[in-house]
Design a protein around this motif. Sequence first.
Motif, mmCIF file in Angstrom:
data_model
loop_
_atom_site.group_PDB
_atom_site.id
_atom_site.type_symbol
_atom_site.label_atom_id
_atom_site.label_comp_id
_atom_site.label_asym_id
_atom_site.label_seq_id
_atom_site.Cartn_x
_atom_site.Cartn_y
_atom_site.Cartn_z
ATOM 1 N N ASP A 195 -9.025 -5.415 13.111
ATOM 2 C CA ASP A 195 -7.939 -4.918 12.270
ATOM 3 C C ASP A 195 -6.736 -5.856 12.330
ATOM 4 O O ASP A 195 -6.111 -6.151 11.301
ATOM 5 C CB ASP A 195 -7.542 -3.515 12.726
ATOM 6 C CG ASP A 195 -6.773 -2.761 11.657
ATOM 7 O OD1 ASP A 195 -7.324 -2.560 10.569
ATOM 8 O OD2 ASP A 195 -5.613 -2.392 11.909
ATOM 9 N N ALA A 250 -7.594 -8.933 10.363
ATOM 10 C CA ALA A 250 -7.575 -8.660 8.925
ATOM 11 C C ALA A 250 -6.155 -8.772 8.389
ATOM 12 O O ALA A 250 -5.924 -9.261 7.276
ATOM 13 C CB ALA A 250 -8.136 -7.262 8.647
ATOM 14 N N THR A 251 -5.182 -8.347 9.201
ATOM 15 C CA THR A 251 -3.774 -8.460 8.812
ATOM 16 C C THR A 251 -3.301 -9.912 8.855
ATOM 17 O O THR A 251 -2.618 -10.387 7.940
ATOM 18 C CB THR A 251 -2.897 -7.604 9.741
ATOM 19 O OG1 THR A 251 -3.260 -6.228 9.582
ATOM 20 C CG2 THR A 251 -1.427 -7.772 9.418
ATOM 21 N N ASP A 281 -5.033 -11.841 6.056
ATOM 22 C CA ASP A 281 -4.417 -11.296 4.839
ATOM 23 C C ASP A 281 -5.156 -11.709 3.560
ATOM 24 O O ASP A 281 -4.565 -12.250 2.633
ATOM 25 C CB ASP A 281 -2.950 -11.736 4.775
ATOM 26 C CG ASP A 281 -2.146 -10.907 3.774
ATOM 27 O OD1 ASP A 281 -2.579 -9.786 3.459
ATOM 28 O OD2 ASP A 281 -1.102 -11.390 3.303
ATOM 29 N N GLN A 282 -6.462 -11.425 3.522
ATOM 30 C CA GLN A 282 -7.275 -11.789 2.366
ATOM 31 C C GLN A 282 -7.312 -10.653 1.344
ATOM 32 O O GLN A 282 -7.350 -9.481 1.702
ATOM 33 C CB GLN A 282 -8.711 -12.087 2.806
ATOM 34 C CG GLN A 282 -8.827 -13.178 3.851
ATOM 35 C CD GLN A 282 -8.449 -14.536 3.316
ATOM 36 O OE1 GLN A 282 -9.105 -15.066 2.422
ATOM 37 N NE2 GLN A 282 -7.390 -15.126 3.866
ATOM 38 N N ASN A 283 -7.301 -11.008 0.081
ATOM 39 C CA ASN A 283 -7.562 -10.035 -0.981
ATOM 40 C C ASN A 283 -9.049 -10.159 -1.312
ATOM 41 O O ASN A 283 -9.466 -11.085 -2.010
ATOM 42 C CB ASN A 283 -6.700 -10.317 -2.207
ATOM 43 C CG ASN A 283 -6.876 -9.264 -3.294
ATOM 44 O OD1 ASN A 283 -7.611 -8.296 -3.118
ATOM 45 N ND2 ASN A 283 -6.203 -9.450 -4.402
ATOM 46 N N THR A 284 -9.831 -9.240 -0.763
ATOM 47 C CA THR A 284 -11.288 -9.353 -0.841
ATOM 48 C C THR A 284 -11.773 -8.967 -2.226
ATOM 49 O O THR A 284 -11.766 -7.801 -2.603
ATOM 50 C CB THR A 284 -11.950 -8.456 0.221
ATOM 51 O OG1 THR A 284 -11.422 -8.818 1.504
ATOM 52 C CG2 THR A 284 -13.450 -8.632 0.237
ATOM 53 N N SER A 316 -6.419 -4.567 -5.738
ATOM 54 C CA SER A 316 -5.939 -5.212 -4.515
ATOM 55 C C SER A 316 -6.556 -4.501 -3.311
ATOM 56 O O SER A 316 -6.405 -3.298 -3.161
ATOM 57 C CB SER A 316 -4.415 -5.131 -4.441
ATOM 58 O OG SER A 316 -3.820 -5.750 -5.557
ATOM 59 N N ARG A 317 -7.244 -5.259 -2.482
ATOM 60 C CA ARG A 317 -7.912 -4.642 -1.331
ATOM 61 C C ARG A 317 -7.978 -5.643 -0.193
ATOM 62 O O ARG A 317 -8.390 -6.790 -0.357
ATOM 63 C CB ARG A 317 -9.308 -4.144 -1.724
ATOM 64 C CG ARG A 317 -10.181 -5.154 -2.425
ATOM 65 C CD ARG A 317 -11.357 -4.512 -3.158
ATOM 66 N NE ARG A 317 -12.150 -3.650 -2.322
ATOM 67 C CZ ARG A 317 -13.148 -4.083 -1.548
ATOM 68 N NH1 ARG A 317 -13.425 -5.377 -1.488
ATOM 69 N NH2 ARG A 317 -13.850 -3.253 -0.836
ATOM 70 N N ARG A 318 -7.540 -5.204 0.966
ATOM 71 C CA ARG A 318 -7.566 -6.082 2.140
ATOM 72 C C ARG A 318 -8.982 -6.193 2.674
ATOM 73 O O ARG A 318 -9.884 -5.489 2.233
ATOM 74 C CB ARG A 318 -6.592 -5.571 3.207
ATOM 75 C CG ARG A 318 -7.063 -4.342 3.967
ATOM 76 C CD ARG A 318 -5.928 -3.654 4.705
ATOM 77 N NE ARG A 318 -5.313 -4.509 5.701
ATOM 78 C CZ ARG A 318 -5.594 -4.443 7.011
ATOM 79 N NH1 ARG A 318 -6.479 -3.580 7.468
ATOM 80 N NH2 ARG A 318 -4.978 -5.238 7.862
ATOM 81 N N ARG A 352 -10.978 -4.923 4.637
ATOM 82 C CA ARG A 352 -11.147 -3.687 5.400
ATOM 83 C C ARG A 352 -12.449 -3.679 6.200
ATOM 84 O O ARG A 352 -12.631 -2.879 7.117
ATOM 85 C CB ARG A 352 -11.091 -2.497 4.437
ATOM 86 C CG ARG A 352 -10.771 -1.179 5.067
ATOM 87 C CD ARG A 352 -10.602 -0.095 4.022
ATOM 88 N NE ARG A 352 -9.297 -0.148 3.389
ATOM 89 C CZ ARG A 352 -9.094 -0.313 2.095
ATOM 90 N NH1 ARG A 352 -10.121 -0.466 1.276
ATOM 91 N NH2 ARG A 352 -7.877 -0.321 1.594
#
Length: 464
Positions: A93, A96-97, A100-103, A345-347, A349
Amino acid sequence: MNSILQHDLNDLENILEKAKRQGIDFLNNLENIPTSNNNKIDPKRDLNNLGLGSEKALKEFKERLAPLLVSSPGPRYWGFVTGGSTPASIVGDWLATVYDQNTQSVTSQGGNSALIEFETINLLLQLLELPDSFLGGFVTGATMSNFTSLAVARQWFGKQFGKDFAKNGISETINILTATPHSSSIKSLSMLGIGSQNYTVVKTIEGNREAIDLADLELKIKELNGKPFILISSAGTVNTADFDDFEAISNLKEKYNFWWHIDAAFGGFAAVSEKYKGYVQGWENADSITIDCHKWLNVPYESAFYLIKKAHVNLQIETFQNSNAPYLGDPLENFNYLNVLPENSRRLRALPVWFSLVAYGKEGFCDIIEKSTSLALHFGNALIEDGSFELLAPIRLNNVCFTLKGDENQDKVGEFLTKLNDTGTVFMTPTVYQNKKGIRASFVNWRTKEEDINIVLEEMKLLI
């Protein structure tokens, strides 16, 4: 660059180190932090013109806001089927921050982080022993997973009449059959324009069950006179962790035309254990499945995934495609999560889940599932032995649904639970089961031990 922002950039390592230290102190002290509190703040804080900088903001957070927070990741938080974050999931987690990808897409010029999500779904399918005929993706929780799945089911229903509901709106009455749906499924029906009351309730099996009565289900199917319908079934009901008979539903699917959705938010993880995998036998024949990771997989909040059969991918694209955004490419030529999910927009996750699966493997999660169910049985047996409580339903998996013994004590259940939760020792949630007021304890946290149950039982005895 703003001078305070420049200062933070220059001091980034020190700032992150202090934040890390504060986080570690919280995690190391979880057993002593209350599961509930009555702390308050005045939320009408004035915005500072110049800004304080990250270090001073961190200091204010620790002094003013952190006291509002409870040990929901801790071993005695038994409400809402909430897991606690494992070390590996925290690593994932945090990273992931940081990254900082926009998957989005595996062919995106901005990177291929979606491949990590593909791999993680593949690992989850192996964990749950499901075939690769499913396509999956990550969303925030069971609500959005149910929403995503049922949105595609809605599109499928329209196609049975030669209509495109995604483009032209709903123009037919959508037939929904279900027995004990979770509130998030009902909420999804509301958001999808179907209507939160527009479903037909199927009877449950007699004898203290929440599972679908197959005879009544088939009766209601026949009453539709061949019309298509959507079936919402359960793998782990909220109160009693009951399961519908998926093998029997699979047989019905060979006879009738319907979309079969399974809400397996936490119960799906029964598949990981040889002891309990029989509960989900036949679920591979469903059209869509909902599963939460921030429950029994014990990763941080906002982590769930949907599984929808690959055969329905065109329906999924029709439902969610960004058709008026040519810069995103042709949705049929290149797979892009923007075109199969509600969010644009989605990190990344998937990363906490990837770290968890790689770090602990199937054996590690089998241990968590079986330990949780063992603790639930231990707690239930202890309640019976005490004599002041009674179980409202058998313990099938990890949820314990109980109440104060005796009908004359029904009016005292709410007050008892409030006092118990106010101690900060444990947190459980109220419920109503078969017209009786009850209390529900859910065992999913990897930290919970038998010692925690003993601590809670002693607290409960003091309040009787």
